[in-house]
Design an enzyme around this catalytic site. Structure first.
Site, PDB file in Angstrom:
ATOM      1  N   SER A 270       0.824  -1.131   0.100  1.00  0.00           N
ATOM      2  CA  SER A 270      -0.082   0.098  -0.012  1.00  0.00           C
ATOM      3  C   SER A 270       0.861   1.160  -0.172  1.00  0.00           C
ATOM      4  O   SER A 270       2.124   1.160   0.275  1.00  0.00           O
ATOM      5  CB  SER A 270      -0.843   0.002   1.406  1.00  0.00           C
ATOM      6  OG  SER A 270      -1.481   1.197   1.476  1.00  0.00           O
TER       7      SER A 270
ATOM      8  N   TYR B 138      -2.555  -1.031  10.372  1.00  0.00           N
ATOM      9  CA  TYR B 138      -2.496  -1.435   8.930  1.00  0.00           C
ATOM     10  C   TYR B 138      -1.494  -0.823   8.230  1.00  0.00           C
ATOM     11  O   TYR B 138      -0.699  -1.505   7.615  1.00  0.00           O
ATOM     12  CB  TYR B 138      -3.976  -0.829   8.532  1.00  0.00           C
ATOM     13  CG  TYR B 138      -4.197  -0.957   6.958  1.00  0.00           C
ATOM     14  CD1 TYR B 138      -4.258  -2.505   6.464  1.00  0.00           C
ATOM     15  CD2 TYR B 138      -3.937  -0.204   6.145  1.00  0.00           C
ATOM     16  CE1 TYR B 138      -4.755  -2.462   5.129  1.00  0.00           C
ATOM     17  CE2 TYR B 138      -3.954  -0.393   4.555  1.00  0.00           C
ATOM     18  CZ  TYR B 138      -4.351  -1.580   4.222  1.00  0.00           C
ATOM     19  OH  TYR B 138      -4.298  -1.838   2.842  1.00  0.00           O
TER      20      TYR B 138
END
Length: 288
Positions: free
Chosen positions: A181, A194
């Protein structure tokens, strides 16, 4: 081909519990169901995709099938409905498609799933570690150690374990693709656990690329920016969902279908010298 006129914020309020349902999203994400056209780039390959029931994983599964690969998707037991729809798309492409209900953070379930996939396909040519867990937190005090561990169990420990389990069933020229990400380079404070796991996945990718080079097994990662998936209404607060994607130069979130080509390229034999790459797909947002 003209770029579709994809939706732009502001979006309607639409909170969901994790992991979220595609059918409840407004607008519905585009997984390439009507638009993706294959060119035989993965003909004959056997692919395993975690989190293949929705979002990026679903788009990759559809693209791989239309490129000629047999595809196994892995999903949580609660995601049977979404998985069935993706499985139908895979089989309509004229290839073999299977789905496994599995919590990849459970080592025993993961081991059984890999064994079954290897038995079904005979080998694993492409492993896409895409499944992940994400939650939103207003304050640091809300992040319990249990929640922190849950993020790492699903997002880091499970992908490493799946690589370890799949390796005996992979041959020279195989490919491992991790979904990292842009959070690995530019973390958002409200999704700290996360973001931290995605930093770990980026580093895991680079390390594995070095370790597996002697086996001629390539390891790469895609770093998505803001992508319109069930993760968004399930893992962010209402105001962030409303304005999701506004901050990148394209001024909108990407659709899952817009990432599929990156995963196809990294899986194809034509990318035989590409390993250890962190490929950003983020609507023009600069990442260093």
């Amino acid at each position: 081909m003209a770029v579709p006129d994809y939706p732009r914020p502001p979006f309607k309020p639409q909170q969901q519990s994790f992991p979220g349902k595609t059918a409840k999203m407004d607008p519905r994400p585009d997984h390439g169901e009507e638009s993706y056209v294959g060119h035989g780039l993965l003909k004959g390959k056997k692919a395993l995709i975690t989190g293949g029931d929705s979002g990026i994983g679903a788009a990759v599964a559809i693209a791989y099938a239309r490129e000629g690969a047999d595809v196994a998707i892995v999903h949580l037991p609660t995601e049977e409905h979404d998985a069935a729809q993706v499985l139908e798309q895979i089989r309509q492409a004229g290839v073999e498609g299977v789905a496994y209900a599995c919590d990849i953070s459970d080592p025993q379930q993961a081991e059984s799933m890999i064994a079954e996939a290897a038995k079904t396909f005979g080998r694993i040519d492409v492993l896409v570690n895409n499944a992940a867990y994400q939650q939103y937190y207003e304050k640091l005090e809300e992040i319990t150690l249990e929640e922190w561990k849950k993020h790492f169990d699903t997002n880091v420990h499970a992908p490493f374990n799946l690589v370890r389990l799949a390796l005996p069933h992979m041959r020279e020229g195989a490919s491992i693709i991790n979904t990292a990400s842009v959070q690995s380079k530019k973390p958002s404070p409200n999704i700290l656990p996360y973001a931290s796991t995605k930093g770990a996945i980026a580093n895991l990718t680079l390390g594995l690329a070095g370790l597996l080079a002697e086996k001629n097994i390539r390891v790469n990662a895609v770093l998505p920016g803001p992508i319109w998936t069930p993760f968004i209404p399930a893992g962010m607060d209402e105001e962030e969902v409303k304005h999701f994607g506004e901050s990148v130069p394209f001024k909108r979130p990407g659709q899952p279908a817009e990432l599929a080509s990156a995963y196809v390229m990294l899986a194809a034999d034509t990318a035989s010298y590409t390993s250890g790459a962190l490929l950003t797909v983020a609507g023009g947002a600069p990442m260093f």
